[in-house]
Design a protein around this motif. Structure first.
Motif, PDB file in Angstrom:
ATOM      1  N   ASP A 140       0.836  -1.195   0.000  1.00 46.97           N
ATOM      2  CA  ASP A 140       0.000   0.000   0.000  1.00 46.97           C
ATOM      3  C   ASP A 140       0.876   1.252   0.000  1.00 46.97           C
ATOM      4  OD1 ASP A 140      -1.815   1.948   0.404  1.00 46.97           O
ATOM      5  OD2 ASP A 140      -2.520   1.253   2.361  1.00 46.97           O
ATOM      6  N   PRO A 141       0.649   2.193  -0.978  1.00 44.30           N
ATOM      7  CA  PRO A 141       1.489   3.397  -1.034  1.00 44.30           C
ATOM      8  C   PRO A 141       1.498   4.193   0.264  1.00 44.30           C
ATOM      9  CG  PRO A 141       0.133   3.219  -3.001  1.00 44.30           C
ATOM     10  CD  PRO A 141      -0.306   2.143  -2.072  1.00 44.30           C
ATOM     11  N   ALA A 142       0.382   4.120   1.031  1.00 41.77           N
ATOM     12  CA  ALA A 142       0.330   4.853   2.301  1.00 41.77           C
ATOM     13  C   ALA A 142       1.399   4.357   3.261  1.00 41.77           C
ATOM     14  CB  ALA A 142      -1.053   4.712   2.918  1.00 41.77           C
ATOM     15  N   ASN A 143       1.713   3.063   3.162  1.00 39.96           N
ATOM     16  CA  ASN A 143       2.744   2.491   4.037  1.00 39.96           C
ATOM     17  C   ASN A 143       4.137   2.998   3.689  1.00 39.96           C
ATOM     18  OD1 ASN A 143       0.806   1.027   5.322  1.00 39.96           O
ATOM     19  ND2 ASN A 143       1.122  -0.827   4.103  1.00 39.96           N
ATOM     20  N   HIS A 144       4.315   3.511   2.468  1.00 40.85           N
ATOM     21  CA  HIS A 144       5.632   3.988   2.035  1.00 40.85           C
ATOM     22  C   HIS A 144       6.074   5.222   2.805  1.00 40.85           C
ATOM     23  CE1 HIS A 144       5.204   1.873  -2.129  1.00 40.85           C
ATOM     24  NE2 HIS A 144       5.195   1.045  -1.117  1.00 40.85           N
ATOM     25  N   MET A 145       5.095   5.980   3.306  1.00 36.68           N
ATOM     26  CA  MET A 145       5.426   7.212   4.028  1.00 36.68           C
ATOM     27  C   MET A 145       6.357   6.922   5.211  1.00 36.68           C
ATOM     28  SD  MET A 145       5.222  10.354   3.732  1.00 36.68           S
ATOM     29  CE  MET A 145       4.015  10.476   2.420  1.00 36.68           C
ATOM     30  N   ALA A 179       5.919   8.062  -4.085  1.00 34.11           N
ATOM     31  CA  ALA A 179       6.586   9.054  -3.225  1.00 34.11           C
ATOM     32  C   ALA A 179       7.963   8.600  -2.741  1.00 34.11           C
ATOM     33  CB  ALA A 179       5.695   9.372  -2.037  1.00 34.11           C
ATOM     34  N   THR A 180       8.236   7.283  -2.807  1.00 36.95           N
ATOM     35  CA  THR A 180       9.522   6.799  -2.288  1.00 36.95           C
ATOM     36  C   THR A 180      10.710   7.360  -3.065  1.00 36.95           C
ATOM     37  OG1 THR A 180       9.323   4.800  -3.611  1.00 36.95           O
ATOM     38  CG2 THR A 180       8.681   4.630  -1.298  1.00 36.95           C
ATOM     39  N   VAL A 181      10.441   7.957  -4.228  1.00 35.78           N
ATOM     40  CA  VAL A 181      11.526   8.569  -4.995  1.00 35.78           C
ATOM     41  C   VAL A 181      12.186   9.692  -4.183  1.00 35.78           C
ATOM     42  CG1 VAL A 181      10.197  10.367  -6.214  1.00 35.78           C
ATOM     43  CG2 VAL A 181      12.147   9.291  -7.342  1.00 35.78           C
ATOM     44  N   ARG A 222      13.303  -1.719   0.659  1.00 36.70           N
ATOM     45  CA  ARG A 222      12.187  -2.518   1.215  1.00 36.70           C
ATOM     46  C   ARG A 222      10.879  -2.304   0.449  1.00 36.70           C
ATOM     47  NH1 ARG A 222       9.247  -5.782   2.123  1.00 36.70           N
ATOM     48  NH2 ARG A 222       8.403  -6.618   4.063  1.00 36.70           N
ATOM     49  N   PRO A 223      10.435  -1.045   0.230  1.00 36.68           N
ATOM     50  CA  PRO A 223       9.168  -0.891  -0.529  1.00 36.68           C
ATOM     51  C   PRO A 223       9.313  -1.185  -2.019  1.00 36.68           C
ATOM     52  CG  PRO A 223      10.003   1.271   0.146  1.00 36.68           C
ATOM     53  CD  PRO A 223      10.883   0.249   0.782  1.00 36.68           C
ATOM     54  N   GLU A 224      10.508  -0.993  -2.590  1.00 36.25           N
ATOM     55  CA  GLU A 224      10.657  -1.167  -4.037  1.00 36.25           C
ATOM     56  C   GLU A 224      11.043  -2.583  -4.443  1.00 36.25           C
ATOM     57  OE1 GLU A 224       9.582   1.078  -6.035  1.00 36.25           O
ATOM     58  OE2 GLU A 224       9.188   2.335  -4.291  1.00 36.25           O
TER      59      GLU A 224
END
Lengths: 64, 242
Positions: free
Chosen positions: A2-7, B49-51, B113-115
């Motif tokens: 979930d993109p929200a978790n990326h924050m 946004a992780t960029v 981790r997210p990517e």
């Protein structure tokens, strides 16, 4: 994921940067103060590189 | 003031005392602009946004390597010309380079981790970057182990020159081996593959981090010169007593 978790990862990365860079700046500043304090202390005891080396040595002997 | 005059530690101290506040101020201004631009930068179409982690990770990686590159140049100054200011420059750069390399590893892990779905993988780029961090720790330990600064400088210079082999390995690891880490995307033949709205904040942040590196390096060199003065004075005092 979930993109929200990326924050959380973004905030953690910026927080880690703040901590590491902050620690680096603090180390450099505290080290500078410590060296200046030691030099001032040695100067107070009359131990200096160029100014009046002979009396400085005499004073060091007296203190010993 | 001629460049050769800077090789005199007293003149170097005068220059450092004058330039550190200005460099520090400039660093704060460029950082403020860079962070503002980084926050306003659009999300990446794939990474989202992780960029934004890239604005920290990439400059840290560059500066970790720049630190060792600077130490390599200083190592020649130590071994060929035996100049004490080269020793000072190398010793002062090591902890700063280590901190930026650590920052690169930490931010890279938090980006991975997210990517990629993992914090760490033993691919060539990540492993060679970890080796650079361990080399930094080794050279710092060497400086602390050998008491005589000139002997420590020569030993550290040799280790630095040997360790410099890792720099091209880091740079070209993504070309030489199959890696999970992406290939070069900023400085490459054919131009950058990063869209200008993301590239510009990255370059501003890189300038800000570089200014920070040189401000800290100048300040750390000043500290090291003062530390050596303290050592000399204590030796003089001890000799006088004995």
């Amino acid at each position: 994921m979930d993109p929200a978790n990326h924050m959380g990862f973004i905030v953690a990365a910026y927080a880690a940067t703040l901590v590491i860079v902050g620690a680096l700046i603090a180390w450099v500043m505290l080290d500078y103060r410590a060296q200046q304090r030691t030099l001032a202390e040695l100067d107070r005891r009359g131990v200096s590189r160029r100014s009046a080396p002979a009396p400085a040595m005499e004073q060091a002997k007296e203190q010993a | 003031m001629a460049i050769a005059d800077l090789a005199n530690p007293s003149r170097f101290l005068t220059l450092a005392n004058r330039s550190i506040p200005w460099l520090g101020g400039l660093t704060v201004i460029v950082f403020a602009y860079g962070i503002d631009q980084a926050m306003l930068a659009p999300d990446d179409y794939q990474q989202g946004a992780t960029v934004k982690i890239m604005f920290l990770h990439v400059p840290s990686a560059w500066l970790g390597m720049l630190g060792w590159g600077l130490m390599t140049v200083a190592a020649f100054g130590t071994l060929v010309w035996r100049h004490p200011l080269a020793d000072v420059a190398a010793k002062a750069a090591a902890p700063i380079g280590a901190a930026f390399t650590l920052l690169c590893l930490v931010t890279g892990s938090l980006w991975g981790r997210p990517e990629w779905g993992t914090y760490w993988v033993w691919d060539a780029r990540l492993t060679s970057e970890l080796v650079l961090f361990l080399l930094y720790l080794a050279v710092i330990a060497l400086w602390r182990t050998v008491e005589d600064p000139s002997r420590a400088a020569r030993a550290a210079a040799i280790l630095t020159l040997v360790g410099a082999i890792d720099l091209p390995i880091i740079k070209f690891s993504v070309d030489w081996w199959n890696t999970l880490h992406q290939g070069a995307s900023v400085f490459r033949l054919g131009g950058s593959t990063i869209y200008p709205t993301i590239l510009m904040p990255l370059l501003v942040m890189a300038v800000a981090f570089t200014l920070l590196f040189f401000t800290l390096h100048l300040a750390a060199m000043r500290n090291e010169i003062l530390r050596r003065r303290v050592r000399t004075l204590r030796l003089m005092q001890a000799n006088a007593v004995s």
